[in-house]
Scaffold this motif. Sequence first.
Motif, mmCIF file in Angstrom:
data_model
loop_
_atom_site.group_PDB
_atom_site.id
_atom_site.type_symbol
_atom_site.label_atom_id
_atom_site.label_comp_id
_atom_site.label_asym_id
_atom_site.label_seq_id
_atom_site.Cartn_x
_atom_site.Cartn_y
_atom_site.Cartn_z
ATOM 1 N N LYS A 70 -31.049 20.127 -79.674
ATOM 2 C CA LYS A 70 -30.002 19.138 -79.385
ATOM 3 C C LYS A 70 -30.367 17.758 -79.950
ATOM 4 O O LYS A 70 -30.682 16.809 -79.222
ATOM 5 C CB LYS A 70 -29.768 19.031 -77.869
ATOM 6 C CG LYS A 70 -29.425 20.329 -77.185
ATOM 7 C CD LYS A 70 -28.112 20.907 -77.705
ATOM 8 C CE LYS A 70 -27.750 22.201 -76.990
ATOM 9 N NZ LYS A 70 -26.504 22.806 -77.499
ATOM 10 N N LEU A 71 -30.314 17.640 -81.261
ATOM 11 C CA LEU A 71 -30.702 16.395 -81.931
ATOM 12 C C LEU A 71 -29.865 15.210 -81.475
ATOM 13 O O LEU A 71 -30.350 14.070 -81.452
ATOM 14 C CB LEU A 71 -30.569 16.575 -83.458
ATOM 15 C CG LEU A 71 -31.483 17.617 -84.111
ATOM 16 C CD1 LEU A 71 -31.108 17.787 -85.582
ATOM 17 C CD2 LEU A 71 -32.946 17.205 -83.992
ATOM 18 N N PHE B 83 -31.079 12.648 -79.033
ATOM 19 C CA PHE B 83 -32.047 11.649 -79.474
ATOM 20 C C PHE B 83 -31.412 10.621 -80.414
ATOM 21 O O PHE B 83 -32.106 9.921 -81.145
ATOM 22 C CB PHE B 83 -33.219 12.340 -80.168
ATOM 23 C CG PHE B 83 -33.927 13.336 -79.296
ATOM 24 C CD1 PHE B 83 -34.881 12.916 -78.371
ATOM 25 C CD2 PHE B 83 -33.628 14.692 -79.375
ATOM 26 C CE1 PHE B 83 -35.534 13.839 -77.557
ATOM 27 C CE2 PHE B 83 -34.279 15.611 -78.566
ATOM 28 C CZ PHE B 83 -35.238 15.181 -77.651
ATOM 29 N N GLY B 84 -30.102 10.549 -80.402
ATOM 30 C CA GLY B 84 -29.404 9.533 -81.181
ATOM 31 C C GLY B 84 -29.050 9.938 -82.593
ATOM 32 O O GLY B 84 -28.596 9.101 -83.387
ATOM 33 N N VAL B 85 -29.250 11.207 -82.976
ATOM 34 C CA VAL B 85 -28.906 11.677 -84.323
ATOM 35 C C VAL B 85 -27.409 11.971 -84.369
ATOM 36 O O VAL B 85 -26.878 12.709 -83.529
ATOM 37 C CB VAL B 85 -29.714 12.933 -84.697
ATOM 38 C CG1 VAL B 85 -29.288 13.460 -86.062
ATOM 39 C CG2 VAL B 85 -31.203 12.627 -84.687
ATOM 40 N N LYS B 86 -26.723 11.404 -85.349
ATOM 41 C CA LYS B 86 -25.286 11.610 -85.487
ATOM 42 C C LYS B 86 -24.990 12.994 -86.067
ATOM 43 O O LYS B 86 -25.729 13.486 -86.930
ATOM 44 C CB LYS B 86 -24.669 10.539 -86.383
ATOM 45 C CG LYS B 86 -24.746 9.129 -85.806
ATOM 46 C CD LYS B 86 -24.115 8.119 -86.756
ATOM 47 C CE LYS B 86 -24.177 6.715 -86.179
ATOM 48 N NZ LYS B 86 -23.582 5.702 -87.099
ATOM 49 N N LEU B 87 -23.894 13.597 -85.609
ATOM 50 C CA LEU B 87 -23.449 14.900 -86.114
ATOM 51 C C LEU B 87 -22.078 14.751 -86.754
ATOM 52 O O LEU B 87 -21.348 13.790 -86.495
ATOM 53 C CB LEU B 87 -23.363 15.918 -84.967
ATOM 54 C CG LEU B 87 -24.627 16.157 -84.142
ATOM 55 C CD1 LEU B 87 -24.321 17.142 -83.028
ATOM 56 C CD2 LEU B 87 -25.765 16.666 -85.018
ATOM 57 N N LEU B 88 -21.729 15.727 -87.607
ATOM 58 C CA LEU B 88 -20.376 15.742 -88.156
ATOM 59 C C LEU B 88 -19.380 15.997 -87.028
ATOM 60 O O LEU B 88 -19.667 16.763 -86.101
ATOM 61 C CB LEU B 88 -20.231 16.849 -89.215
ATOM 62 C CG LEU B 88 -20.848 16.609 -90.590
ATOM 63 C CD1 LEU B 88 -20.583 17.813 -91.483
ATOM 64 C CD2 LEU B 88 -20.286 15.355 -91.236
ATOM 65 N N PRO B 89 -18.209 15.384 -87.103
ATOM 66 C CA PRO B 89 -17.198 15.645 -86.064
ATOM 67 C C PRO B 89 -16.684 17.081 -86.169
ATOM 68 O O PRO B 89 -16.704 17.694 -87.232
ATOM 69 C CB PRO B 89 -16.101 14.633 -86.381
ATOM 70 C CG PRO B 89 -16.269 14.321 -87.835
ATOM 71 C CD PRO B 89 -17.738 14.401 -88.097
#
Length: 728
Positions: free
Chosen positions: A218-219, A222-228
């Motif tokens: 679950k990146l 930790f503040g890592v952005k994911l594609l919508p």
Amino acid sequence: MNIVLFSQLKQRKIYNPIKDITSGIVIALVSIPIAMGYAQIAGLPAIYGLYGSFLPILIYAFMTTSPQFAIGVDAMPAAMVGTLITSLALNPGSDKVMSLVPTISFLVGIWFVIFYFVKAGRVVKYISVPVMSGFISGVGFTIILMQIPKLFGGNPGTGVLLALLINIASEFEHFNLLSAVLGIGTIVIILICKKYLPKIPMTVIMMVVGAILQIVIKLDRFGVKLLPAVSSGLPQLLIPNLSCISGNLVTIIFESFSIAAVIMAQTLLATNNYASKYGDNVDNGRELLSYAGMNFASALVGCCPINGSVSRSGMADSLGVRSQLMSISAGITMILILLFGTPVLQFLPVPVLTGIVMTALIGILDFKMFSRLWQTCKSEWVIFMLSFAGVLALGTINGVIVGCALSFWEVSVRAASPPTCFVGRIPGRGNFHSLNRNTHAHPIKNTVIYRFSGNLFFANIDKFENDIMSAIKEDTHQVVVDARGIGSIDVTAVDRLISFVDQINRRGIKFYLTEHESSLNDQIRAYGGEKLLDGGVVRRTITLALRDAGLEKPYKLEDIDLNNEISYMESEEKLAEFEWAFGEDAEDRLKRLANDAADELVEQIAKHEEHISVFENHGATTKWGMLGLFDEHEFWDFLEARFDDMAQDGVISEEDAEWINDRIEARRLKGEQRLSELNPRAIRLLSKHREKILEYLKNRDPESYEHMSKIIKHIHENDSANNVSEDE
């Protein structure tokens, strides 16, 4: 249109199309992260990169005449659209942008139709490689600067160099260490694998790894952005809304023209490079229509303009693709991904996607061209850098203008300063040779012979006159221009030429224009230069011009006396062809050739081969090809010296060295005998001055004396000299 595809299959004799089909699947998978990233650069949601990766590709596959070139959502059009959106102060992903971008694609398609009818494909040949490489590198570097903040969790920048640097600095307040590790790590891993494991599709692997990391740890916590998240299914086809450009009509029309021009230049150049590599016949007109078709299709699915992809075409080439079955397979694969695979995309971390896109952008930075031009041609390096800087500092639109201006400037400079040289004669040989490239060439006494290799017009007539005037001396009686390189002349040059000839004649010097095509005479007459023809200035050949000036063969040469002619015959015009080909490097190149031949000969002896290649036929046969008679003497000297060194170092035995030297001596004598038979002037000199020559050589060089004695004996035995009169 499918006739083209079937023709490709037939010409390629593809009885098993599996390779092209599987290659298309690989290219589709590789295109997923790249196309999504470029769609975002163009101001669209990432899913539109996939929308632009099926219908445009299928349309192109059935229209193109190129069997292996690949197209797709690519860097430059996306960047140019993104820059336009920024300049119009529009928000990426807004309704205005969603309507404007496909309209731009539609206008690009319209421009390609216009390009087809005006045959604009011919313009590409006027765009030099340094200009295009500099422009592409500038676009690539600009996008890299835009994307850098996304590597560490920030927001992308827009604008030109200064604005992008300011944005990078300001976005550090959003720095996320894990994002930076993922983004930079992706770049490093892909670049290393690209170098050492080039056939492994690391972009696909890194995309899968990023998705797995998100699923497992679950990146995003930790503040890592994911594609919508994106919905599954194919896009709804839409009709471009031309009303959305009404407020910025001129800007958008010019931008769409610029995008079309860049796509045409880059894609046509790359397509023709592949066609040349494989001997394919590419129809540039049909290619322009295929570019129109793929951009109309892109507009229908709401995507940005489509470009030829050099990186994906290179991948296709490495996979052995030989037909557009590859593109059809890639398009169908993308349809299946849109229907069934989009739920997986929401697990892709943005830094990983950004890293994948940036490695693709690094691939279009032409470091090799930068280095090559720096080492070989500083003026073209400057053109490369100006084109690069024009995009980086002024933006893509102004960069296009700078690139076009540089292309025409370069053409103008080259035309204004064409290659020129002064020519003379080599003793004992016919024709006329450059004085700079042939050490044994000498000017004809009282004569200037000037070779001008370019069209004569207003921009270079000064150079023409100044070169000739600087070569005229007090004892010059005639000037002859070798004009075989002059295909056309303008009215300014004709007027100046008339005045120049009058000026030369007043000094008591005759002037001749020779060796050109007869059509040049028609142009001179049409532009009012009848006087030049009536006055006998125009002559068909240099020989006829010299005869009119009172000079007959054999011509008297400057700085030539008996000793010099003997010296010339002794050297046998060493390095004649190599000096012409390699200039100052001629001796080193011939030595290198001799060393290669020596190594090859040693291998052949070790294998007990009956035929030794270097001694085959009637002369020295090397990797360079059959050496001319005038180069052989020097080549045998280098080869003999090489084997003496090998014998001393114990590489070969003394017996082998002696056997080789005997073969070399036999070949050397055979070449010298043939040279004397082919050279009537040498025969005359040997016949007339043989006693003086032998006496001269006996005191100067006993070895050369022995060679010349054998040659003279051979000539007399064959009675060759008796057929040539001393007064000829």
